[in-house]
Design an enzyme around this catalytic site. Structure first.
Site, PDB file in Angstrom:
ATOM      1  CB  SER A  71      -0.194   7.219   6.953  1.00 26.32           C
ATOM      2  OG  SER A  71      -1.281   6.425   6.295  1.00 26.32           O
ATOM      3  CG  MET A  72       3.717   7.604   2.587  1.00 19.79           C
ATOM      4  SD  MET A  72       5.107   6.678   1.966  1.00 19.79           S
ATOM      5  CE  MET A  72       4.664   6.338   0.249  1.00 19.79           C
ATOM      6  CB  SER A  88      -4.116   8.419   4.347  1.00 23.19           C
ATOM      7  OG  SER A  88      -3.399   9.639   3.883  1.00 23.19           O
ATOM      8  CE  LYS A 126      -0.172  12.607   2.222  1.00 21.83           C
ATOM      9  NZ  LYS A 126       0.046  10.996   2.454  1.00 21.83           N
ATOM     10  CD  GLU A 184       4.239  13.578  -1.335  1.00 22.18           C
ATOM     11  OE1 GLU A 184       4.444  13.719  -0.286  1.00 22.18           O
ATOM     12  OE2 GLU A 184       3.798  12.748  -1.768  1.00 22.18           O
ATOM     13  CB  CYS A 203      -3.292  -1.594   9.339  1.00 24.88           C
ATOM     14  SG  CYS A 203      -1.855  -2.446   9.976  1.00 24.88           S
ATOM     15  CB  CYS A 215      -4.247  -5.981  11.517  1.00 24.37           C
ATOM     16  SG  CYS A 215      -4.438  -4.157  11.925  1.00 24.37           S
ATOM     17  CB  CYS A 265       0.644  -3.208  12.670  1.00 28.59           C
ATOM     18  SG  CYS A 265      -0.935  -4.442  12.975  1.00 28.59           S
TER      19      CYS A 265
HETATM   20  P1  ADP Z   1      -1.453   9.265  -0.450  1.00 27.86           P
HETATM   21  O1  ADP Z   1      -1.156  10.854  -1.269  1.00 27.86           O
HETATM   22  O2  ADP Z   1      -1.961   9.855   0.762  1.00 27.86           O
HETATM   23  O3  ADP Z   1      -0.038   8.662  -0.216  1.00 27.86           O
HETATM   24  P2  ADP Z   1      -2.985   8.516  -2.778  1.00 27.86           P
HETATM   25  O4  ADP Z   1      -4.059   9.576  -2.986  1.00 27.86           O
HETATM   26  O5  ADP Z   1      -2.009   8.804  -3.599  1.00 27.86           O
HETATM   27  O6  ADP Z   1      -2.265   8.711  -1.410  1.00 27.86           O
HETATM   28  O7  ADP Z   1      -3.489   7.182  -2.885  1.00 27.86           O
HETATM   29  C1  ADP Z   1      -4.499   6.576  -2.188  1.00 27.86           C
HETATM   30  C2  ADP Z   1      -4.807   5.250  -2.817  1.00 27.86           C
HETATM   31  O8  ADP Z   1      -4.026   4.239  -2.642  1.00 27.86           O
HETATM   32  C3  ADP Z   1      -5.913   4.709  -2.459  1.00 27.86           C
HETATM   33  O9  ADP Z   1      -7.284   5.135  -2.991  1.00 27.86           O
HETATM   34  C4  ADP Z   1      -6.077   3.030  -2.821  1.00 27.86           C
HETATM   35  O10 ADP Z   1      -6.228   2.744  -4.131  1.00 27.86           O
HETATM   36  C5  ADP Z   1      -4.378   3.021  -2.939  1.00 27.86           C
HETATM   37  N1  ADP Z   1      -3.859   2.092  -1.604  1.00 27.86           N
HETATM   38  C6  ADP Z   1      -2.881   1.483  -1.672  1.00 27.86           C
HETATM   39  N2  ADP Z   1      -2.427   0.873  -0.603  1.00 27.86           N
HETATM   40  C7  ADP Z   1      -3.175   1.313   0.400  1.00 27.86           C
HETATM   41  C8  ADP Z   1      -3.544   1.271   1.648  1.00 27.86           C
HETATM   42  N3  ADP Z   1      -2.775   0.499   2.621  1.00 27.86           N
HETATM   43  N4  ADP Z   1      -4.466   1.766   2.334  1.00 27.86           N
HETATM   44  C9  ADP Z   1      -5.330   2.580   1.711  1.00 27.86           C
HETATM   45  N5  ADP Z   1      -5.087   2.898   0.314  1.00 27.86           N
HETATM   46  C10 ADP Z   1      -4.253   2.130  -0.222  1.00 27.86           C
HETATM   47 MG    MG Z   2       0.409  11.640  -1.901  1.00 26.17          MG
HETATM   48 ZN    ZN Z   3      -2.665  -3.101  12.185  1.00 24.79          ZN
END
Ligand code: ADP
Ligand code: MG
Ligand code: ZN
Length: 197
Positions: free
Chosen positions: A30-31, A33, A35, A103, A159, A162, A194
């Site tokens: 997910s966003m 996470s 990646k 992406e 999440c 939660c 959620c």
């Molecule tokens: P993605 O490319 O999967 O969107 P990124 O690698 O850009 O993710 O960013 C991951 C970072 O985002 C985590 O290491 C943390 O610092 C931050 N972060 C912000 N909100 C969250 C969340 N809800 N869960 C996990 N990490 C989060």
């Molecule tokens: Mg990303």
């Molecule tokens: Zn949740």
């Protein structure tokens, strides 16, 4: 042309791989996470190993930078922004050993063939992308690359409601567009319980 997979990239990968040395690795989730962080980590290890790396992202991803891939914690590496999957084939230099793509869900479906061609040429292809859209529906392009990849890593976020492991991206605005580019202003990571459809 033999390639080595550095330590830390994947625990089960062999040191030498097939007659050409090419393969595909995918990082999904997910966003938020991690990646992009994981993609950047693997690319940096490759650079430390003095391998020739090229990185691409889609022109739609204008959130932080046009000429870098950037994670939500603002680590970044230079990247070439392209509009069409096939543009990548024309831009990869003959001596490039590693191709990173972020992406991947933004790309047209030719991206699957492009990744396969690059791997068949003996390159290590590392791809990151969303596996589900804001409705929780799988992105076809990401799923097809997962199907042909040698290595798949699925990350979970936290999440926002939660604190449990989250695999969905909750859109906070009411737009129905499939692609709506944004960060924490527009999306939250949510667990299955959620997440609201
Ligand atoms: P993605 O490319 O999967 O969107 P990124 O690698 O850009 O993710 O960013 C991951 C970072 O985002 C985590 O290491 C943390 O610092 C931050 N972060 C912000 N909100 C969250 C969340 N809800 N869960 C996990 N990490 C989060
Ligand atoms: Mg990303
Ligand atoms: Zn949740």
């Amino acid at each position: 042309m033999k390639r080595r997979l550095q330590s830390g990239s994947h625990p089960v990968a062999p040191i030498h791989w097939g007659p050409t040395g090419g393969w595909i690795e995918v990082v999904v989730g997910s966003m938020f996470s991690g990646k992009t962080q994981e993609l950047i980590r693997r690319l940096r290890l490759a650079t430390i190993a003095r391998q020739k790396v090229q990185v691409f992202n889609h022109g739609l991803d204008t959130r932080y930078s046009k000429d870098h891939i950037v994670s939500h914690d603002l680590t970044k590496v230079p990247a070439r922004s392209v509009a069409r999957a096939h543009d990548i084939l024309g831009l990869v230099k003959p001596d490039t050993q590693i191709v990173g793509i972020d992406e991947v869900q933004f790309f047209d479906e030719d991206i699957v063939e492009v990744c396969e061609t690059l791997a068949d040429q003996g390159r290590r292809v590392i791809v990151a992308g969303l596996d589900q859209d804001y409705r929780g529906v799988p992105f076809p392009v990401t799923c097809r690359i997962m199907g042909v990849a040698e290595f798949v890593t699925k990350n979970l976020a936290v999440c926002s409601v939660c604190g449990n492991p989250a695999n969905r991206s909750q859109r906070l605005s009411s737009t129905k567009k499939l692609i709506e580019v944004g960060t924490a202003d527009k999306y939250e990571a949510r667990c299955r319980a959620c997440f609201k459809r």
